[in-house]
Motif scaffolding. Structure first.
Motif, PDB file in Angstrom:
ATOM      1  N   GLN A 109      27.661  -6.954   5.240  1.00  0.00           N
ATOM      2  CA  GLN A 109      28.550  -6.023   5.921  1.00  0.00           C
ATOM      3  C   GLN A 109      29.336  -6.745   7.017  1.00  0.00           C
ATOM      4  N   GLY A 110      28.627  -7.585   7.775  1.00  0.00           N
ATOM      5  CA  GLY A 110      29.287  -8.338   8.833  1.00  0.00           C
ATOM      6  C   GLY A 110      30.334  -9.288   8.299  1.00  0.00           C
ATOM      7  N   ILE A 111      30.008  -9.971   7.182  1.00  0.00           N
ATOM      8  CA  ILE A 111      30.980 -10.880   6.571  1.00  0.00           C
ATOM      9  C   ILE A 111      32.227 -10.114   6.148  1.00  0.00           C
ATOM     10  N   GLY A 112      32.028  -8.972   5.496  1.00  0.00           N
ATOM     11  CA  GLY A 112      33.166  -8.165   5.059  1.00  0.00           C
ATOM     12  C   GLY A 112      34.011  -7.672   6.225  1.00  0.00           C
ATOM     13  N   LEU A 113      33.344  -7.145   7.264  1.00  0.00           N
ATOM     14  CA  LEU A 113      34.086  -6.600   8.404  1.00  0.00           C
ATOM     15  C   LEU A 113      34.704  -7.677   9.276  1.00  0.00           C
ATOM     16  N   SER A 114      34.247  -8.916   9.123  1.00  0.00           N
ATOM     17  CA  SER A 114      34.846  -9.997   9.904  1.00  0.00           C
ATOM     18  C   SER A 114      36.308 -10.210   9.517  1.00  0.00           C
ATOM     19  N   ALA A 115      36.678  -9.814   8.291  1.00  0.00           N
ATOM     20  CA  ALA A 115      38.075  -9.980   7.860  1.00  0.00           C
ATOM     21  C   ALA A 115      39.020  -9.102   8.686  1.00  0.00           C
ATOM     22  N   PRO A 116      38.867  -7.761   8.685  1.00  0.00           N
ATOM     23  CA  PRO A 116      39.771  -6.961   9.514  1.00  0.00           C
ATOM     24  C   PRO A 116      39.654  -7.281  10.997  1.00  0.00           C
ATOM     25  N   ARG A 117      38.449  -7.622  11.451  1.00  0.00           N
ATOM     26  CA  ARG A 117      38.255  -7.951  12.866  1.00  0.00           C
ATOM     27  C   ARG A 117      39.009  -9.229  13.248  1.00  0.00           C
ATOM     28  N   THR A 118      38.866 -10.270  12.439  1.00  0.00           N
ATOM     29  CA  THR A 118      39.530 -11.544  12.727  1.00  0.00           C
ATOM     30  C   THR A 118      41.032 -11.439  12.543  1.00  0.00           C
ATOM     31  N   ILE A 119      41.441 -10.782  11.485  1.00  0.00           N
ATOM     32  CA  ILE A 119      42.869 -10.678  11.194  1.00  0.00           C
ATOM     33  C   ILE A 119      43.587  -9.834  12.236  1.00  0.00           C
ATOM     34  N   ALA A 120      42.922  -8.814  12.766  1.00  0.00           N
ATOM     35  CA  ALA A 120      43.529  -8.017  13.831  1.00  0.00           C
ATOM     36  C   ALA A 120      43.865  -8.904  15.030  1.00  0.00           C
ATOM     37  N   ILE A 121      42.932  -9.777  15.402  1.00  0.00           N
ATOM     38  CA  ILE A 121      43.166 -10.683  16.533  1.00  0.00           C
ATOM     39  C   ILE A 121      44.294 -11.661  16.210  1.00  0.00           C
ATOM     40  N   ALA A 122      44.275 -12.199  14.976  1.00  0.00           N
ATOM     41  CA  ALA A 122      45.335 -13.134  14.570  1.00  0.00           C
ATOM     42  C   ALA A 122      46.695 -12.450  14.574  1.00  0.00           C
ATOM     43  N   MET A 123      46.765 -11.201  14.111  1.00  0.00           N
ATOM     44  CA  MET A 123      48.028 -10.464  14.103  1.00  0.00           C
ATOM     45  C   MET A 123      48.542 -10.242  15.522  1.00  0.00           C
ATOM     46  N   ILE A 124      47.621  -9.930  16.426  1.00  0.00           N
ATOM     47  CA  ILE A 124      48.020  -9.741  17.825  1.00  0.00           C
ATOM     48  C   ILE A 124      48.601 -11.039  18.376  1.00  0.00           C
ATOM     49  N   ARG A 125      47.933 -12.161  18.049  1.00  0.00           N
ATOM     50  CA  ARG A 125      48.412 -13.466  18.534  1.00  0.00           C
ATOM     51  C   ARG A 125      49.728 -13.848  17.862  1.00  0.00           C
ATOM     52  N   ASP A 126      49.949 -13.391  16.624  1.00  0.00           N
ATOM     53  CA  ASP A 126      51.226 -13.644  15.958  1.00  0.00           C
ATOM     54  C   ASP A 126      52.393 -13.037  16.737  1.00  0.00           C
ATOM     55  N   LEU A 127      52.127 -11.912  17.396  1.00  0.00           N
ATOM     56  CA  LEU A 127      53.199 -11.144  18.025  1.00  0.00           C
ATOM     57  C   LEU A 127      53.242 -11.256  19.545  1.00  0.00           C
TER      58      LEU A 127
END
Length: 400
Positions: A109-127
């Motif tokens: 579950q943690g591995i799966g949820l790490s995707a939206p969690r990590t990508i959310a941070i990356a998207m914020i840093r993109d912008l």
């Protein structure tokens, strides 16, 4: 202008929703830990803490895959893969009959949820970057914190009227709704011209780039100590309030009250960070975190637990300080590595999480009869964090 503000509001809410599924997967389960423990044959109540800490292990491992892949393929496809893994893992948890199988399900579950969690941070840093990134992270944290406020009460309601398996079904429903919203409304933030070709060496190259930035490493280590100390509270809160204080029915509301303390701080941080800067807020909050822990230890060393009101006062002050740390520490760590935001978020997240899990697991074993070991753990983590901060300040100029 109004259209821009509405777009930013939706972005903040959506990113918070992506990250909040993690909180739902953790906090909604807290009232059911003892019942699940009986079902899967846990021999000690401290074994049930693994159902909380092990999901964090998955949250640390997953970004090592999803971060670099997102830098190559874009952010959005990675989120869909993560949700698919989460669905499979949740089904494993529902049908688990042993502690070992449940732990496997929670790690997945943690591995799966790490995707939206990590990508959310990356998207914020993109912008965004700098103090404005910290401001956005603070507003996201405010929305995010609503889940810990209601999740334990939701978990208890489900437990009273259905069974613990239904808690996992609710998590699945929420993840499906959020993933559909994400697919429909969020544009890709990583333009093709900024994508990095995926190679076997991308992880090694990312580490080499990362270690060039002392600020990133330093604030990531501090984040590991702070997340670790807070994870001790998360994994032991049910045991403390339901077993040590006999507040089984009141536990969800106590948990919500303390979550409001963090939420208030993160909301204030969104305004104060632009006035005072991330570094000053981090320094002040770490000193407060250390001082409050030391005061508790002096007052209640080798004594029974204080009244629940006194304990809540100390917890509330601690979590208010922590509320100024989460977003600022992550923003400070990510600031120098915006050009590798995906792999950067992955490695920094892995380091802080891989620190937090053993810290919380070790300290949590001592929290059996009193809360004193918890505050000793807070004190040690705060002291080590202050040491790193002093080193960063002495060793060179920091980002302000």
């Amino acid at each position: 202008m109004l259209k821009k503000k509405l777009a930013q509001f939706e972005f903040v809410t959506l990113m918070a929703s992506l990250m909040s599924i993690v909180a739902l997967a953790i906090d909604a389960l807290l009232p059911a830990l003892d019942i699940i423990g009986i079902t899967i044959g846990s021999k000690q109540s401290t074994d049930n803490q693994l159902l909380i800490t092990m999901i964090f292990l998955g949250l640390g491992i997953g970004p090592l895959i999803f971060g670099p892949v997102s830098d190559s393929t874009g952010r959005k496809p990675v989120v869909y893969v993560g949700f698919a893994i989460f669905v499979i893992a949740s089904i494993i948890c529902v049908f688990s009959k042993s502690l070992e199988m449940m732990v496997i399900g929670r790690i997945l579950q943690g591995i799966g949820l790490s995707a939206p969690r990590t990508i959310a941070i990356a998207m914020i840093r993109d912008l965004y970057s700098g103090n404005y990134m910290a401001r956005i992270m603070s507003f996201i944290s405010v929305v995010f914190i609503l889940v810990p406020i209601i999740a334990p009460a939701l978990g208890k309601f489900i437990l009273d009227h259905y069974n613990w398996q239904t808690i996992f079904y609710i998590q699945l429903l929420f993840s499906v709704l959020v993933s559909f919203w994400f697919w429909k409304r969020q544009r890709e933030t990583l333009v093709i011209s900024k994508r990095i070709q995926f190679t076997p060496n991308i992880f090694i190259d990312g580490i080499k780039e990362l270690i060039k930035h002392k600020t990133t490493i330093g604030y990531t280590l501090i984040s590991g100590f702070i997340v670790g100390s807070f994870l001790v509270y998360l994994s032991t809160s049910q045991q403390i309030f339901e077993e040590q204080y006999q507040f089984k029915d009141e536990f969800p509301y106590i948990f919500a009250l303390l979550a409001i303390s963090i939420g208030t701080a993160t909301f204030l941080n969104g305004t104060l960070v632009l006035k005072y800067g991330m570094e000053k807020l981090i320094t002040t909050s770490l000193l407060a975190f250390f001082g409050i822990s030391l005061l508790y230890i002096i007052l209640f060393y080798n004594t029974p637990n204080p009244s629940v009101g006194v304990l809540l006062l100390f917890f509330g002050m601690q979590f208010f300080a922590i509320g100024f740390l989460f977003g600022n520490l992550r923003a400070m760590a990510m600031q120098p590595i915006g050009h590798i935001a995906g792999i950067g978020a992955a490695i920094t997240g892995f380091i802080s999480t891989i620190m937090a899990v053993p810290i919380s697991t070790y300290i949590g074993r001592f929290v059996t009869e009193t809360t004193l070991p918890l505050f000793i753990g807070f004190l040690v983590c705060a002291l080590l964090s202050i040491g790193i901060l002093v080193y960063l300040k002495i060793g060179g100029k920091e980002i302000r």
